[in-house]
Enzyme design. Structure first.
Site, mmCIF file in Angstrom:
data_model
loop_
_atom_site.group_PDB
_atom_site.id
_atom_site.type_symbol
_atom_site.label_atom_id
_atom_site.label_comp_id
_atom_site.label_asym_id
_atom_site.label_seq_id
_atom_site.Cartn_x
_atom_site.Cartn_y
_atom_site.Cartn_z
ATOM 1 N N ASP A 1 -38.585 6.394 -0.134
ATOM 2 C CA ASP A 1 -37.476 6.990 -0.866
ATOM 3 C C ASP A 1 -36.126 6.418 -0.425
ATOM 4 O O ASP A 1 -35.210 6.289 -1.239
ATOM 5 C CB ASP A 1 -37.481 8.506 -0.668
ATOM 6 N N THR B 1 -35.082 18.990 -3.282
ATOM 7 C CA THR B 1 -36.219 18.959 -2.361
ATOM 8 C C THR B 1 -35.869 18.294 -1.032
ATOM 9 O O THR B 1 -36.716 18.244 -0.139
ATOM 10 C CB THR B 1 -37.399 18.200 -2.991
ATOM 11 N N ASN C 1 -30.982 19.836 0.750
ATOM 12 C CA ASN C 1 -30.774 21.165 0.191
ATOM 13 C C ASN C 1 -31.876 22.142 0.592
ATOM 14 O O ASN C 1 -31.608 23.284 0.958
ATOM 15 C CB ASN C 1 -30.694 21.068 -1.339
ATOM 16 N N SER D 1 -33.825 21.967 3.198
ATOM 17 C CA SER D 1 -33.704 22.233 4.636
ATOM 18 C C SER D 1 -32.592 23.237 4.933
ATOM 19 O O SER D 1 -32.654 23.967 5.919
ATOM 20 C CB SER D 1 -33.435 20.924 5.389
#
Length: 267
Positions: free
Chosen positions: A45, A160, A163, A165
């Site tokens: 990612d 996901t 935010n 966390s």
């Protein structure tokens, strides 16, 4: 079709990238790193986020494809051992795609400068040292005076990441919305914040104005954008979107389940 290959520096990623180049040439497809129609990222990612920002001025004409060479990536649909299947999909491409919302960020600095940014995942704002105090406006109406470590503003797919966390909700990728989540807010008899994430619609925007002097740490996805004195930041849903080639694009909630719970189809 013009294709760019965007790889990280890991040995396994470089090996996959070289294999891709050879197979693309054999299929008489074109490698074009400057003005591609398809960008294939090789890594994870983080690699895809870097590629997104590298090509963000060409989003209207680009679709992304992600190959992950390590742990499961949230944006990456293909594994490093599936190069042949991906080449077949490229050769039979018919323009299919799926799009996700992005975040517009407008930054006003105390020196009069203005900067516009675009995020795929999120933007965070923190004070360089000490507690951050900031007035939070929704559609130019004061909502609250925030006190705490900072604020995180995310897209649905970015919900996901940091935010989540920070205690934010996971939003469906089909929603045209952004989310504002508090990072370690201060709530006691003297200081109060809402203490819950805010979901902001496309017709609304959020403006954050630091209420004290001092350098601010502003991020856009994985990059530290500024540690200057910030006057205000405005967040809203972007009119632009990111497009992924939908050869076998994994459904959003399936990604969430596989990434965080470990449940795969037919388990």
């Amino acid at each position: 079709m013009k294709i760019a290959i965007f790889s990280n520096d890991g040995p396994s990623s470089r090996k996959v990238a070289e294999a891709l180049k050879a197979k693309i040439a054999a299929e008489h497809l074109t490698i074009d790193d400057d003005h591609p129609e398809i960008v294939i990222t090789v890594g994870g990612d983080g690699t895809l986020l870097t590629a997104f920002h590298h090509y963000q001025d060409q989003l209207a004409s680009i679709r992304f494809v992600g190959i992950h060479t390590g742990h499961l990536g949230f944006y990456t649909d293909w594994r490093d051992y599936e190069v042949d299947q991906l080449i077949d999909s490229l050769a039979n491409d018919n323009g299919q795609s799926v799009t996700y919302p992005l975040l517009d960020i407008g930054v006003e600095y105390d020196n009069g400068a203005y900067e516009k940014l675009l995020a795929l995942n999120e933007s965070t704002l923190k004070r360089a040292m000490g507690t951050m105090q900031a007035n939070v406006y929704i559609k130019d109406k004061l909502f609250e005076l925030f006190r705490g470590d900072g604020l995180c503003v995310s897209t649905p797919t970015g919900s996901t990441a940091y935010n989540k966390s920070a205690g934010g909700a996971v939003l469906s990728s089909e929603l045209e919305a952004i989310q504002v989540s508090e990072i370690a807010s201060i709530n006691n008899r003297v200081f109060r914040t809402l203490g819950s994430p805010l979901i902001i619609s496309p017709s609304e925007w959020v403006r954050v104005e630091p209420a004290q002097e001092g350098e601010m740490l502003l991020t856009c996805d994985t990059e530290l954008v500024s540690h200057q004195q910030v006057k205000a930041i405005t967040y809203r849903i972007s009119k632009q979107k990111i497009a992924f080639a939908q050869y076998r694009h994994t459904q959003f909630w399936q990604r969430v389940s596989e990434s965080f719970i470990g449940v795969k189809p037919n388990d």
